[in-house]
Design an enzyme around this catalytic site. Structure first.
Site, mmCIF file in Angstrom:
data_model
loop_
_atom_site.group_PDB
_atom_site.id
_atom_site.type_symbol
_atom_site.label_atom_id
_atom_site.label_comp_id
_atom_site.label_asym_id
_atom_site.label_seq_id
_atom_site.Cartn_x
_atom_site.Cartn_y
_atom_site.Cartn_z
ATOM 1 N N GLU A 39 13.837 56.563 49.533
ATOM 2 C CA GLU A 39 13.017 55.508 50.134
ATOM 3 C C GLU A 39 12.607 54.566 49.008
ATOM 4 O O GLU A 39 11.852 54.941 48.119
ATOM 5 C CB GLU A 39 11.796 56.128 50.816
ATOM 6 C CG GLU A 39 11.374 55.387 52.069
ATOM 7 C CD GLU A 39 11.027 53.929 51.793
ATOM 8 O OE1 GLU A 39 11.629 53.041 52.431
ATOM 9 O OE2 GLU A 39 10.171 53.681 50.939
ATOM 10 N N CYS A 76 22.342 53.244 47.300
ATOM 11 C CA CYS A 76 21.477 52.984 48.455
ATOM 12 C C CYS A 76 20.132 52.423 47.990
ATOM 13 O O CYS A 76 20.074 51.287 47.538
ATOM 14 C CB CYS A 76 21.338 54.232 49.320
ATOM 15 S SG CYS A 76 20.710 53.878 50.991
ATOM 16 N N HIS A 113 26.186 56.480 49.948
ATOM 17 C CA HIS A 113 25.774 57.695 49.228
ATOM 18 C C HIS A 113 26.995 58.481 48.743
ATOM 19 O O HIS A 113 27.430 59.420 49.415
ATOM 20 C CB HIS A 113 24.948 58.598 50.156
ATOM 21 C CG HIS A 113 23.564 58.120 50.422
ATOM 22 N ND1 HIS A 113 22.474 58.554 49.692
ATOM 23 C CD2 HIS A 113 23.085 57.241 51.335
ATOM 24 C CE1 HIS A 113 21.381 57.973 50.148
ATOM 25 N NE2 HIS A 113 21.720 57.166 51.144
ATOM 26 N N GLU A 141 27.119 60.720 46.587
ATOM 27 C CA GLU A 141 26.736 62.094 46.252
ATOM 28 C C GLU A 141 26.795 63.023 47.460
ATOM 29 O O GLU A 141 26.736 64.252 47.305
ATOM 30 C CB GLU A 141 25.328 62.117 45.637
ATOM 31 C CG GLU A 141 24.181 61.942 46.602
ATOM 32 C CD GLU A 141 23.939 60.505 47.057
ATOM 33 O OE1 GLU A 141 22.952 60.281 47.782
ATOM 34 O OE2 GLU A 141 24.740 59.602 46.693
#
EC number: 4.3.3.6
Length: 201
Positions: free
Chosen positions: A51, A82, A179, A181
């Site tokens: 976030e 992100c 993302h 990962e």
């Protein structure tokens, strides 16, 4: 004998453990960065998804904004995924209303990034993404992803999804709207490792 590469992952909030696992699978020594002193000796730093407003607040609380800028100025590579891409951008669009639309960032990469451009968490999706320099598509996972709406002249666009920029590089800086990962595919982490070793040589 070559020294083991040493990279860091900003570990204040978000998907830092997954990044650590991907890097360790490549034989990298990884430090979880929470304080300015943790940056010492690193060749590159990943700013993970999560976030962006929470990570920005914690970076303020831990006094990390200027040390990360200094780390980059001294030759360290940075990769924002992100929320991390938002933190790298020179201009952030669609900032949180509770902060008057303003989103703090490092302002290091000549990008304009729009927050949550791909929708809410329930709108998450995975697509095979054609990435410049990769022989086969990359399985890109998008979760409330931002989109790169503008890039400066010195920024290379490496991938688009439905015409929108989702992966870009500017020298020692890499920004991905998705993302990497969250997939076992190691190729983008290997790219960042190569960037980190090249610039710190």
């Amino acid at each position: 004998m070559n020294a083991v590469p040493h990279l860091g992952v900003l570990a204040l909030q978000g998907a830092f453990r997954e990044h650590r696992q991907r890097l360790e699978a490549l034989g990298v020594r990884v430090t979880e960065v929470r304080r300015p002193g943790d940056l010492a000796g690193l060749q590159g730093l990943i700013l993970p998804g999560g976030e962006s407003t929470t990570i920005a607040r914690l970076m303020t609380d831990f006094g990390l904004w200027q040390p990360v800028r200094d780390f980059h100025a001294a030759g360290g590579a940075l990769w924002g995924t992100c929320a991390g891409a938002i933190l790298l951008a020179r201009e952030v669009l669609g900032g949180p209303p509770q902060f008057g639309g303003h989103q703090a960032s490092l302002a290091l990469m000549d990008l304009s990034v729009r927050r949550n451009a791909f929708g809410r968490q329930v709108d998450s999706f995975r697509v095979p993404l054609a990435v410049r320099g990769l022989a086969a598509p990359f399985p890109a996972v998008f979760i409330r992803a931002p989109v790169i709406e503008r890039v400066g002249e010195g920024v290379d666009v490496l991938a688009r999804h439905q015409g929108q920029i989702v992966l870009a590089r500017q020298g020692r800086l890499l920004a991905s709207a998705f993302h990497p990962e969250l997939t076992p595919d190691p190729r983008l982490h290997a790219l960042f490792l190569e960037m980190s070793l090249t610039v710190s040589a």
